[in-house]
Design a protein around this motif. Sequence first.
Motif, PDB file in Angstrom:
ATOM      1  N   ILE A 182       0.854  -1.186   0.000  1.00  0.00           N
ATOM      2  CA  ILE A 182       0.000   0.000   0.000  1.00  0.00           C
ATOM      3  C   ILE A 182       0.892   1.239   0.000  1.00  0.00           C
ATOM      4  CG2 ILE A 182      -1.958   1.139   1.084  1.00  0.00           C
ATOM      5  CD1 ILE A 182      -2.457  -1.795   0.336  1.00  0.00           C
ATOM      6  N   PRO A 183       1.104   1.883  -1.150  1.00  0.00           N
ATOM      7  CA  PRO A 183       1.932   3.095  -1.173  1.00  0.00           C
ATOM      8  C   PRO A 183       1.331   4.175  -0.280  1.00  0.00           C
ATOM      9  CG  PRO A 183       1.528   2.281  -3.401  1.00  0.00           C
ATOM     10  CD  PRO A 183       0.621   1.512  -2.489  1.00  0.00           C
ATOM     11  N   GLY A 184       2.176   4.811   0.494  1.00  0.00           N
ATOM     12  CA  GLY A 184       1.720   5.907   1.336  1.00  0.00           C
ATOM     13  C   GLY A 184       1.152   5.491   2.677  1.00  0.00           C
ATOM     14  N   HIS A 185       0.926   4.189   2.885  1.00  0.00           N
ATOM     15  CA  HIS A 185       0.404   3.730   4.171  1.00  0.00           C
ATOM     16  C   HIS A 185       1.538   3.740   5.199  1.00  0.00           C
ATOM     17  CE1 HIS A 185      -1.242   1.027   7.251  1.00  0.00           C
ATOM     18  NE2 HIS A 185      -2.424   1.257   6.720  1.00  0.00           N
ATOM     19  N   PRO A 186       1.256   4.122   6.461  1.00  0.00           N
ATOM     20  CA  PRO A 186       2.296   4.055   7.493  1.00  0.00           C
ATOM     21  C   PRO A 186       2.918   2.655   7.540  1.00  0.00           C
ATOM     22  CG  PRO A 186       0.357   5.160   8.344  1.00  0.00           C
ATOM     23  CD  PRO A 186      -0.027   4.616   7.000  1.00  0.00           C
ATOM     24  N   HIS A 187       4.207   2.583   7.812  1.00  0.00           N
ATOM     25  CA  HIS A 187       4.909   1.303   7.755  1.00  0.00           C
ATOM     26  C   HIS A 187       4.275   0.292   8.708  1.00  0.00           C
ATOM     27  CE1 HIS A 187       8.046  -1.568   7.088  1.00  0.00           C
ATOM     28  NE2 HIS A 187       8.286  -1.645   8.375  1.00  0.00           N
ATOM     29  N   GLN A 188       3.841  -0.810   8.149  1.00  0.00           N
ATOM     30  CA  GLN A 188       3.216  -1.867   8.929  1.00  0.00           C
ATOM     31  C   GLN A 188       3.273  -3.140   8.100  1.00  0.00           C
ATOM     32  OE1 GLN A 188      -0.989  -1.326   9.581  1.00  0.00           O
ATOM     33  NE2 GLN A 188      -1.057  -2.711  11.329  1.00  0.00           N
ATOM     34  N   VAL A 189       3.639  -4.231   8.722  1.00  0.00           N
ATOM     35  CA  VAL A 189       3.667  -5.519   8.032  1.00  0.00           C
ATOM     36  C   VAL A 189       2.689  -6.446   8.720  1.00  0.00           C
ATOM     37  CG1 VAL A 189       5.060  -7.512   7.373  1.00  0.00           C
ATOM     38  CG2 VAL A 189       6.070  -5.224   7.338  1.00  0.00           C
ATOM     39  N   ILE A 190       1.754  -6.983   7.960  1.00  0.00           N
ATOM     40  CA  ILE A 190       0.775  -7.931   8.502  1.00  0.00           C
ATOM     41  C   ILE A 190       0.974  -9.269   7.808  1.00  0.00           C
ATOM     42  CG2 ILE A 190      -1.674  -8.477   8.754  1.00  0.00           C
ATOM     43  CD1 ILE A 190      -2.250  -5.508   8.844  1.00  0.00           C
ATOM     44  N   GLU A 191       1.345 -10.266   8.564  1.00  0.00           N
ATOM     45  CA  GLU A 191       1.488 -11.627   8.040  1.00  0.00           C
ATOM     46  C   GLU A 191       0.132 -12.320   8.166  1.00  0.00           C
ATOM     47  OE1 GLU A 191       4.109 -12.866   6.675  1.00  0.00           O
ATOM     48  OE2 GLU A 191       5.703 -11.463   7.234  1.00  0.00           O
ATOM     49  N   LEU A 192      -0.404 -12.803   7.047  1.00  0.00           N
ATOM     50  CA  LEU A 192      -1.742 -13.416   7.098  1.00  0.00           C
ATOM     51  C   LEU A 192      -1.727 -14.765   7.815  1.00  0.00           C
ATOM     52  CD1 LEU A 192      -3.152 -12.557   3.565  1.00  0.00           C
ATOM     53  CD2 LEU A 192      -3.377 -11.315   5.727  1.00  0.00           C
ATOM     54  N   ARG A 207      -7.583   8.674   1.299  1.00  0.00           N
ATOM     55  CA  ARG A 207      -6.150   8.836   1.045  1.00  0.00           C
ATOM     56  C   ARG A 207      -5.493   7.545   0.565  1.00  0.00           C
ATOM     57  NH1 ARG A 207      -3.185  11.287   5.869  1.00  0.00           N
ATOM     58  NH2 ARG A 207      -1.719  11.955   4.276  1.00  0.00           N
ATOM     59  N   HIS A 208      -5.756   6.443   1.240  1.00  0.00           N
ATOM     60  CA  HIS A 208      -5.187   5.156   0.847  1.00  0.00           C
ATOM     61  C   HIS A 208      -5.918   4.073   1.631  1.00  0.00           C
ATOM     62  CE1 HIS A 208      -3.267   5.521   4.738  1.00  0.00           C
ATOM     63  NE2 HIS A 208      -2.587   6.572   4.342  1.00  0.00           N
ATOM     64  N   PRO A 209      -5.825   2.814   1.225  1.00  0.00           N
ATOM     65  CA  PRO A 209      -6.436   1.736   2.005  1.00  0.00           C
ATOM     66  C   PRO A 209      -5.911   1.718   3.436  1.00  0.00           C
ATOM     67  CG  PRO A 209      -5.829   0.948  -0.166  1.00  0.00           C
ATOM     68  CD  PRO A 209      -5.227   2.328  -0.033  1.00  0.00           C
ATOM     69  N   MET A 210      -6.718   1.180   4.346  1.00  0.00           N
ATOM     70  CA  MET A 210      -6.391   1.180   5.769  1.00  0.00           C
ATOM     71  C   MET A 210      -6.531  -0.222   6.344  1.00  0.00           C
ATOM     72  SD  MET A 210      -8.338   4.673   6.978  1.00  0.00           S
ATOM     73  CE  MET A 210      -7.506   4.659   8.568  1.00  0.00           C
ATOM     74  N   THR A 211      -5.853  -0.443   7.460  1.00  0.00           N
ATOM     75  CA  THR A 211      -5.914  -1.719   8.166  1.00  0.00           C
ATOM     76  C   THR A 211      -6.148  -1.462   9.653  1.00  0.00           C
ATOM     77  OG1 THR A 211      -3.552  -1.742   8.640  1.00  0.00           O
ATOM     78  CG2 THR A 211      -4.249  -2.731   6.560  1.00  0.00           C
TER      79      THR A 211
END
Length: 311
Positions: A182-192, A207-211
């Motif tokens: 996700i370009p522009g999303h705050p740095h976050q890594v989610i392992e499914l 602005r961009h997708p969110m989690t």
Amino acid sequence: MRTRLAARADPLWDLMLAVHMIRGQPGDLLHSGWRRQAVAALRRGGMSGRLGLLSALVPTLGYFPDFLNPPEAATGLAHGLEAIRSTPIRTLTRELARLDVKATARADVRLLASGDPRALAVLTDGISAFHAAAIAPHQRELDKAVNADLTARAAALAENGVEGLFGSLHPMATWSAGELRIPGHPHQVIELRGRGLTLVPSAFCVRHPMTLFDEGLPPVLVYPVAPATGALAPGNTGLHALIGTTRAAVLDAIGTGCGTTELAARAGVAPASASEHAAVLRAAGLITSHRDRNRMLHRLTGMGRALLEGP
């Protein structure tokens, strides 16, 4: 294999993002008409005193607590509100500790963090009041926008599988080498880790997708949906007179960017017609288009956004 599309928008995700939107967000020109109507409705209802706690928990930018978006809300607002009222105290304490709230709201937030039933009631009553005034009057048009988007996403999934579904999110998300970025999303890594991913459309996401913040919660990706004509955008009758109602609808439907098939579904026209209108808008400098494999992707230019915004 467990990637799926939500059947509809999530009422609590929509509401929390609408709280952001009521204050204004970068890139939300298409929501100015909705904002004027919502602010007027909130003022008429004298709701400023009922929304203080909700406002404190949902800052204009940045983190807001995950417990405000429980998975139960997928089956309706009432179920979501009941889940909020049933949030464990340890969850309230942990998530509210991450917030930097104004001094005037700290006492109320501390009370909420302790699990006080009255504070939880104040919060959920405020959520209900905001929804009734700012979202419910627009629900039909919001549903129209979301259903058009879901139709296009489902077509991409049917034609090219999960890879095609992820590809349809370009340019707001890119799929490569087993990662959805996700370009522009705050740095976050989610392992499914086999849990799958639920894609949740929202007309209030801009602005961009969110989690969710907590990587241990069921993974969701809330992504922007272009508003249907007349849903959130200001009624620009001058633009309709200038370029025609259908072409104005096509320009409006492009929103944050989409492919030709998705554009046709959003605007309610045939794909061939959407392609013809896009060509005219591109020649006029109102949109740009570029090819991504077998898809033509369209985005508004600054002039296109300015025309949609109106006077």
